[in-house]
Design an enzyme around this catalytic site. Structure first.
Site, PDB file in Angstrom:
ATOM      1  N   TYR A 102       0.837  -1.201   0.000  1.00 20.40           N
ATOM      2  CA  TYR A 102       0.000   0.000   0.000  1.00 20.40           C
ATOM      3  C   TYR A 102       0.868   1.246   0.000  1.00 20.40           C
ATOM      4  O   TYR A 102       1.948   1.265   0.602  1.00 20.40           O
ATOM      5  CB  TYR A 102      -0.865   0.055   1.275  1.00 20.40           C
ATOM      6  CG  TYR A 102      -2.000  -0.928   1.315  1.00 20.40           C
ATOM      7  CD1 TYR A 102      -3.215  -0.635   0.710  1.00 20.40           C
ATOM      8  CD2 TYR A 102      -1.855  -2.140   1.975  1.00 20.40           C
ATOM      9  CE1 TYR A 102      -4.262  -1.530   0.763  1.00 20.40           C
ATOM     10  CE2 TYR A 102      -2.901  -3.043   2.032  1.00 20.40           C
ATOM     11  CZ  TYR A 102      -4.103  -2.730   1.429  1.00 20.40           C
ATOM     12  OH  TYR A 102      -5.138  -3.626   1.482  1.00 20.40           O
ATOM     13  N   TYR A 141      -0.214  -9.908   0.413  1.00 16.89           N
ATOM     14  CA  TYR A 141       0.832  -9.326   1.272  1.00 16.89           C
ATOM     15  C   TYR A 141       0.860 -10.029   2.624  1.00 16.89           C
ATOM     16  O   TYR A 141      -0.148 -10.562   3.081  1.00 16.89           O
ATOM     17  CB  TYR A 141       0.642  -7.815   1.430  1.00 16.89           C
ATOM     18  CG  TYR A 141      -0.671  -7.344   2.019  1.00 16.89           C
ATOM     19  CD1 TYR A 141      -0.915  -7.390   3.392  1.00 16.89           C
ATOM     20  CD2 TYR A 141      -1.658  -6.809   1.198  1.00 16.89           C
ATOM     21  CE1 TYR A 141      -2.107  -6.928   3.926  1.00 16.89           C
ATOM     22  CE2 TYR A 141      -2.858  -6.348   1.719  1.00 16.89           C
ATOM     23  CZ  TYR A 141      -3.070  -6.403   3.089  1.00 16.89           C
ATOM     24  OH  TYR A 141      -4.256  -5.956   3.602  1.00 16.89           O
ATOM     25  N   ARG A 151      -2.377 -12.241   3.507  1.00 20.81           N
ATOM     26  CA  ARG A 151      -3.749 -11.915   3.093  1.00 20.81           C
ATOM     27  C   ARG A 151      -3.941 -12.315   1.637  1.00 20.81           C
ATOM     28  O   ARG A 151      -3.086 -12.035   0.786  1.00 20.81           O
ATOM     29  CB  ARG A 151      -4.011 -10.400   3.187  1.00 20.81           C
ATOM     30  CG  ARG A 151      -4.031  -9.754   4.556  1.00 20.81           C
ATOM     31  CD  ARG A 151      -5.124 -10.195   5.500  1.00 20.81           C
ATOM     32  NE  ARG A 151      -6.382 -10.665   4.957  1.00 20.81           N
ATOM     33  CZ  ARG A 151      -7.396  -9.899   4.556  1.00 20.81           C
ATOM     34  NH1 ARG A 151      -7.314  -8.596   4.612  1.00 20.81           N
ATOM     35  NH2 ARG A 151      -8.521 -10.424   4.096  1.00 20.81           N
ATOM     36  N   HIS A 154      -7.004  -8.754  -2.374  1.00 21.73           N
ATOM     37  CA  HIS A 154      -8.332  -8.207  -2.074  1.00 21.73           C
ATOM     38  C   HIS A 154      -8.380  -6.724  -2.396  1.00 21.73           C
ATOM     39  O   HIS A 154      -7.341  -6.048  -2.447  1.00 21.73           O
ATOM     40  CB  HIS A 154      -8.695  -8.424  -0.594  1.00 21.73           C
ATOM     41  CG  HIS A 154      -7.739  -7.769   0.346  1.00 21.73           C
ATOM     42  ND1 HIS A 154      -6.550  -8.352   0.711  1.00 21.73           N
ATOM     43  CD2 HIS A 154      -7.769  -6.567   0.972  1.00 21.73           C
ATOM     44  CE1 HIS A 154      -5.892  -7.552   1.533  1.00 21.73           C
ATOM     45  NE2 HIS A 154      -6.608  -6.441   1.701  1.00 21.73           N
ATOM     46  N   HIS A 156     -10.448  -3.349  -0.931  1.00 25.13           N
ATOM     47  CA  HIS A 156     -11.349  -2.820   0.109  1.00 25.13           C
ATOM     48  C   HIS A 156     -12.426  -1.964  -0.550  1.00 25.13           C
ATOM     49  O   HIS A 156     -12.133  -1.173  -1.458  1.00 25.13           O
ATOM     50  CB  HIS A 156     -10.568  -1.956   1.096  1.00 25.13           C
ATOM     51  CG  HIS A 156      -9.541  -2.711   1.879  1.00 25.13           C
ATOM     52  ND1 HIS A 156      -9.804  -3.262   3.109  1.00 25.13           N
ATOM     53  CD2 HIS A 156      -8.248  -3.016   1.607  1.00 25.13           C
ATOM     54  CE1 HIS A 156      -8.709  -3.864   3.563  1.00 25.13           C
ATOM     55  NE2 HIS A 156      -7.752  -3.736   2.666  1.00 25.13           N
TER      56      HIS A 156
END
Ligand SMILES: [Fe+2]
Length: 234
Positions: A102, A141, A151, A154, A156
């Site tokens: 991110y 990640y 994870r 995905h 959000h």
């Protein structure tokens, strides 16, 4: 005034799910106090001050050059409990880049940032409740929930309905991801069918030839087929 019914409890994640370690600290320790729904959930405050820009729903065109990674299209509908499209719902997304990182000061994953990828977008649904994004497929990640925890890829999602008090937050996953059965977030949701509603489907009708694969992800705001949400209304 419309009364919003609570979602079926099995369709929503519990506040505390011990395998999801941070939920142990976050979950309420006291019985919840129910605040009656009032007209203000429907009447405002509302969006309208910041117009949506031309590239807000195209995360591949927000910088000087195209980002690295696999370009994808993500499209779907926002639906009410009767399957009707919800117009003018604000759909916001945020995600990691193709390498699983991110653009955020607290993300210390040893993976490259992409100078051409901000990782956030937004769009309003059209009159039939449709939305559409162009983006990059996010990478998996690591996180420190447990040993060797990763994870699944995905995106959000946050949705605002008529007013800012009706915000709903969830995550969209990708089909056939081997990390999904290992993920304590998605597996905290008791009902298997509800878990399945968080997984997008590959859709040739959304796919554009010579351009990008398309994934479909519909969001149902309430009712029997309600999408699982984070911090859901009880
Ligand atoms: Fe994430």
């Amino acid at each position: 005034m419309i009364e919003f019914p609570p979602a079926p409890p099995e369709s929503q994640p519990p506040y505390r799910h011990d395998p999801y370690v941070s939920s142990r600290r976050r979950a309420p320790r006291q019985p919840l106090i129910s605040i009656p729904q009032t007209l203000s959930e429907l009447t405002g405050p509302m969006y309208g001050h910041n117009p949506i820009g031309e590239t807000d729903n195209d995360l591949t065109r927000q910088c000087a050059d195209a980002p690295q990674g696999e370009r994808i299209l993500v499209a779907g509908r926002v639906l009410d409990e009767d399957g009707r499209g919800v117009p003018n719902a604000m759909v916001e997304i945020w995600q990691a880049n193709a390498a699983g990182r991110y653009r955020h000061s607290r993300d210390a994953h040893h993976a490259p940032l992409d100078p051409n990828f901000l990782g956030a977008g937004r769009v309003l649904t059209d009159g039939a409740g449709n939305y559409r994004f162009t983006t990059i497929k996010p990478g998996a990640y690591p996180w420190r929930n447990h040993d060797n925890a990763w994870r699944p890829a995905h995106i959000h999602f946050s949705l605002f309905g008529a007013g800012l008090l009706s915000r709903l937050v969830t995550q969209m996953y990708f089909p056939n991801d081997p990390l999904i059965p290992l993920d304590p977030l998605i597996n905290g949701i008791p009902d298997a069918a509800a878990r399945g509603r968080l997984i997008s489907s590959f859709d040739l009708a959304v796919t554009e030839p010579e351009w990008a694969l398309g994934y479909r992800f519909d969001v149902v705001l309430r009712g029997r087929d309600c999408t699982p949400f984070e911090e859901p209304r009880r």
